[in-house]
Design a protein around this motif. Structure first.
Motif, PDB file in Angstrom:
ATOM      1  N   SER A   3      -6.346   2.298   7.152  1.00 40.97           N
ATOM      2  CA  SER A   3      -5.473   1.303   5.916  1.00 40.97           C
ATOM      3  C   SER A   3      -6.697   0.384   5.144  1.00 40.97           C
ATOM      4  O   SER A   3      -7.509   0.265   5.616  1.00 40.97           O
ATOM      5  CB  SER A   3      -4.756   0.872   7.348  1.00 40.97           C
ATOM      6  OG  SER A   3      -5.265  -0.491   7.520  1.00 40.97           O
ATOM      7  N   GLN A   4      -5.225   0.151   4.332  1.00 44.41           N
ATOM      8  CA  GLN A   4      -5.743  -0.929   3.120  1.00 44.41           C
ATOM      9  C   GLN A   4      -6.298  -2.406   4.445  1.00 44.41           C
ATOM     10  O   GLN A   4      -7.236  -2.634   3.697  1.00 44.41           O
ATOM     11  CB  GLN A   4      -5.098  -1.522   2.570  1.00 44.41           C
ATOM     12  CG  GLN A   4      -5.620  -2.464   1.315  1.00 44.41           C
ATOM     13  CD  GLN A   4      -4.359  -2.173   0.271  1.00 44.41           C
ATOM     14  OE1 GLN A   4      -4.997  -2.428  -1.399  1.00 44.41           O
ATOM     15  NE2 GLN A   4      -3.346  -2.539   0.727  1.00 44.41           N
ATOM     16  N   GLN A   5      -5.448  -2.609   5.077  1.00 46.67           N
ATOM     17  CA  GLN A   5      -5.416  -4.359   5.978  1.00 46.67           C
ATOM     18  C   GLN A   5      -7.096  -4.164   6.478  1.00 46.67           C
ATOM     19  O   GLN A   5      -7.705  -4.643   7.058  1.00 46.67           O
ATOM     20  CB  GLN A   5      -4.843  -4.674   6.488  1.00 46.67           C
ATOM     21  CG  GLN A   5      -4.758  -5.189   7.524  1.00 46.67           C
ATOM     22  CD  GLN A   5      -5.603  -6.816   6.655  1.00 46.67           C
ATOM     23  OE1 GLN A   5      -4.326  -7.143   5.950  1.00 46.67           O
ATOM     24  NE2 GLN A   5      -6.121  -7.512   6.975  1.00 46.67           N
ATOM     25  N   VAL A   6      -7.129  -2.654   7.386  1.00 50.04           N
ATOM     26  CA  VAL A   6      -8.006  -2.668   8.146  1.00 50.04           C
ATOM     27  C   VAL A   6      -9.587  -2.238   7.670  1.00 50.04           C
ATOM     28  O   VAL A   6     -10.899  -2.826   8.300  1.00 50.04           O
ATOM     29  CB  VAL A   6      -7.961  -0.884   9.536  1.00 50.04           C
ATOM     30  CG1 VAL A   6      -9.163  -0.706  10.053  1.00 50.04           C
ATOM     31  CG2 VAL A   6      -6.624  -1.127  10.333  1.00 50.04           C
ATOM     32  N   LEU A   7      -9.393  -1.896   6.342  1.00 52.96           N
ATOM     33  CA  LEU A   7     -11.262  -1.847   5.860  1.00 52.96           C
ATOM     34  C   LEU A   7     -11.596  -2.691   4.672  1.00 52.96           C
ATOM     35  O   LEU A   7     -12.360  -2.801   5.298  1.00 52.96           O
ATOM     36  CB  LEU A   7     -10.485  -0.563   4.233  1.00 52.96           C
ATOM     37  CG  LEU A   7     -12.035  -0.466   3.540  1.00 52.96           C
ATOM     38  CD1 LEU A   7     -12.697  -0.105   4.248  1.00 52.96           C
ATOM     39  CD2 LEU A   7     -11.700   0.461   2.429  1.00 52.96           C
ATOM     40  N   ASP A   8     -10.093  -3.735   5.121  1.00 50.16           N
ATOM     41  CA  ASP A   8     -11.388  -5.167   4.139  1.00 50.16           C
ATOM     42  C   ASP A   8     -10.954  -5.859   5.645  1.00 50.16           C
ATOM     43  O   ASP A   8     -12.385  -6.302   5.479  1.00 50.16           O
ATOM     44  CB  ASP A   8      -9.524  -5.960   3.909  1.00 50.16           C
ATOM     45  CG  ASP A   8      -8.934  -5.207   2.299  1.00 50.16           C
ATOM     46  OD1 ASP A   8     -10.174  -5.141   1.662  1.00 50.16           O
ATOM     47  OD2 ASP A   8      -7.851  -5.828   1.968  1.00 50.16           O
TER      48      ASP A   8
ATOM     49  N   VAL B 154      -5.468   6.997  -1.943  1.00 45.65           N
ATOM     50  CA  VAL B 154      -5.308   6.257  -0.796  1.00 45.65           C
ATOM     51  C   VAL B 154      -7.085   6.015  -0.966  1.00 45.65           C
ATOM     52  O   VAL B 154      -7.599   5.063  -0.455  1.00 45.65           O
ATOM     53  CB  VAL B 154      -4.878   6.247   0.255  1.00 45.65           C
ATOM     54  CG1 VAL B 154      -5.815   5.773   1.166  1.00 45.65           C
ATOM     55  CG2 VAL B 154      -3.588   5.881   0.321  1.00 45.65           C
ATOM     56  N   LEU B 155      -7.936   7.486  -0.276  1.00 51.09           N
ATOM     57  CA  LEU B 155      -9.702   7.884  -0.166  1.00 51.09           C
ATOM     58  C   LEU B 155      -9.732   7.204  -1.860  1.00 51.09           C
ATOM     59  O   LEU B 155     -11.045   6.225  -1.673  1.00 51.09           O
ATOM     60  CB  LEU B 155      -9.428   9.111   0.100  1.00 51.09           C
ATOM     61  CG  LEU B 155      -9.171   9.315   1.663  1.00 51.09           C
ATOM     62  CD1 LEU B 155      -9.808  10.464   1.490  1.00 51.09           C
ATOM     63  CD2 LEU B 155      -9.520   8.572   2.594  1.00 51.09           C
ATOM     64  N   ASP B 156      -9.652   7.716  -2.542  1.00 48.80           N
ATOM     65  CA  ASP B 156     -10.198   6.771  -3.759  1.00 48.80           C
ATOM     66  C   ASP B 156     -10.155   5.138  -3.984  1.00 48.80           C
ATOM     67  O   ASP B 156     -10.947   4.842  -4.135  1.00 48.80           O
ATOM     68  CB  ASP B 156      -9.289   7.757  -5.374  1.00 48.80           C
ATOM     69  CG  ASP B 156     -10.338   7.547  -6.619  1.00 48.80           C
ATOM     70  OD1 ASP B 156     -11.548   7.437  -6.862  1.00 48.80           O
ATOM     71  OD2 ASP B 156      -9.321   7.796  -7.602  1.00 48.80           O
ATOM     72  N   ARG B 157      -8.921   5.020  -3.723  1.00 46.44           N
ATOM     73  CA  ARG B 157      -9.062   3.331  -3.639  1.00 46.44           C
ATOM     74  C   ARG B 157      -9.952   3.091  -2.695  1.00 46.44           C
ATOM     75  O   ARG B 157     -11.173   1.718  -2.975  1.00 46.44           O
ATOM     76  CB  ARG B 157      -8.168   2.469  -3.476  1.00 46.44           C
ATOM     77  CG  ARG B 157      -7.614   1.397  -3.541  1.00 46.44           C
ATOM     78  CD  ARG B 157      -5.716   1.233  -2.193  1.00 46.44           C
ATOM     79  NE  ARG B 157      -6.517   1.815  -1.163  1.00 46.44           N
ATOM     80  CZ  ARG B 157      -5.563   1.436  -0.807  1.00 46.44           C
ATOM     81  NH1 ARG B 157      -4.329   1.469  -0.551  1.00 46.44           N
ATOM     82  NH2 ARG B 157      -5.544   2.037   1.500  1.00 46.44           N
TER      83      ARG B 157
ATOM     84  N   GLY C 273       0.674  -1.404   0.494  1.00 47.13           N
ATOM     85  CA  GLY C 273      -0.631  -0.263   0.013  1.00 47.13           C
ATOM     86  C   GLY C 273       0.723   1.227   0.141  1.00 47.13           C
ATOM     87  O   GLY C 273       1.903   0.733  -0.459  1.00 47.13           O
ATOM     88  N   THR C 274       0.261   2.121   0.676  1.00 50.20           N
ATOM     89  CA  THR C 274       1.015   3.937   0.664  1.00 50.20           C
ATOM     90  C   THR C 274       1.586   3.867   1.927  1.00 50.20           C
ATOM     91  O   THR C 274       0.820   3.839   3.046  1.00 50.20           O
ATOM     92  CB  THR C 274      -0.392   4.934   0.503  1.00 50.20           C
ATOM     93  OG1 THR C 274      -0.777   4.116  -1.421  1.00 50.20           O
ATOM     94  CG2 THR C 274       0.383   6.123   0.095  1.00 50.20           C
TER      95      THR C 274
END
Length: 398
Positions: free
Chosen positions: A377-382, A301-304, A8-9
């Protein structure tokens, strides 16, 4: 061999749960430790480095005395430059006044410009503290209902015009970009509202705090920039706190278009409505002047993340209606087709151990809706999406 996970970023996707739970802010501090919070509108990302540097420099100087601001804080000129550079709006620095937050800005303007029992138009659904403010101040709410269409959330301007006329409305509270639906009103739509305001001589109180969180190709247009008439009847409320994750610095600005209202505001006793902290001004100035690089990464990041929410909800909960937000970091999910028989907020908390917001606090037409904050974050969102879809999909064929 399992492929390595995309890291990720940096600065956005490398936050971890231990760091988040150790923070003292209400978002992560209030829920139980097994609950993932995606409710209150704070981002999970660290403070932008330029803001940290500016605050650290002030602290290192041991400079916490009274500021020398005879003509107002430097944030007034910074705001005016930013509006001209980003939005082509020639805002006037000498019409800007500082307040501690956007709610105070709204309440002060309503206090000065309207009276007990006056009618005030406002979009619904809407940010709960705005609706609670109108109720507490005994203002008659004239609802501007947002309608869910196949093309996204829309407003019925003919109905608004009729409601304003019948109620003798004094003011219109406009939230654009809109919380919670994520709509960004177009030039034509804003023009329709401006025509209604002119026809019925309405004060327009324009909350534009989410302007910096607009996704291309959508474009934020300050309401006061539409015409001379709009400029003279509009009070614009905004802050760096939402777009740069600075809620606790307690600093916002109000730009007064109407001469009479600005004069009335300045005739009040000094400091009656409080003053902003110099550290809040320093943080906001650093964000607006030096935070563009960080902010570009944030929007990426927010767009993703908004696309990830839309993809997962569409695929795993096809009955749930959700439009890709055009701005903000908030998803607005209509769970009514699932016929849950209970509040979806309670269902997701009990079954999925995720805390979301939603329901009637956002307005009479918000029952059955969930607001999901995807600024994490990507992980927390998933993990959040996995729990939410499981909680809503169980026993509902989703």
């Amino acid at each position: 061999m399992t492929p390595a996970r995309d890291p990720g970023t940096p600065g956005f996707d490398d936050v971890d749960l231990a760091w988040l739970r150790a923070r003292g802010s209400v978002k992560w501090h209030r829920p139980d430790e097994d609950v993932l919070p995606a409710w209150v509108a704070d981002m999970d990302f660290p403070t932008p480095p330029p803001v940290v540097a500016a605050l650290r420099e002030a602290i290192d100087r041991r400079d916490l005395g009274y500021p020398d601001w005879p003509d107002g804080s430097p944030l007034r000129a910074v705001f005016a430059r930013r509006m001209a550079e980003r939005y082509g709006w020639a805002a006037s620095a000498d019409r800007v006044r500082e307040q501690t937050d956007l709610i105070q800005c709204l309440q002060l303007v309503l206090h000065l410009a309207t009276s007990d029992g006056d009618a005030v138009a406002v979009q619904v659904p809407n940010y709960p503290p705005f609706l609670a403010t109108l109720r507490t101040m005994n203002r008659q709410v004239v609802p501007m209902e947002m309608e869910d269409t196949d093309e996204g959330w829309r407003m019925d301007f003919a109905a608004l015009d009729s409601a304003v006329k019948q109620s003798g409305c004094k003011a219109l509270v406009l939230v654009n970009p809109h919380n919670p639906t994520g709509r960004v009103l177009t030039s034509d739509e804003l023009g329709e509202i401006a025509a209604i305001a002119r026809r019925h001589d309405l004060l327009v109180i324009s909350d534009e705090i989410h302007a910096d969180l607009t996704y291309a190709p959508h474009r934020h247009i300050p309401f006061a920039s539409l015409s001379d008439d709009a400029a003279q009847r509009t009070v614009t409320l905004t802050s760096a706190t939402k777009g740069f994750n600075l809620a606790a610095v307690r600093c916002a600005v109000t730009h007064y278009g109407p001469d009479r209202l600005l004069a009335l505001r300045d005739s009040q006793p000094p400091d009656l409505y409080g003053t902003v902290s110099p550290l809040g001004v320093i943080a906001s100035q650093a964000a607006w002047e030096d935070g563009d690089v960080w902010h570009r990464d944030l929007l990426s990041v927010l767009d993703r993340n908004r696309r990830r929410v839309h993809e997962v909800v569409s695929r795993q909960l096809p009955l749930v209606r959700h439009h890709l937000p055009e701005a903000t970091y908030l998803g607005w999910l209509d769970t009514r087709p699932l016929n849950l028989g209970e509040s979806p907020v309670e269902r997701v908390l009990r079954e999925g151990r995720v805390l979301l917001d939603g329901g009637a606090a956002f307005g009479s037409n918000a029952d059955g809706f969930l607001r999901l904050n995807f600024a994490t974050s990507q992980q927390v969102l998933d993990d959040i999406l996995e729990r939410v879809t499981a909680a809503l999909g169980a026993r509902n064929g989703g």
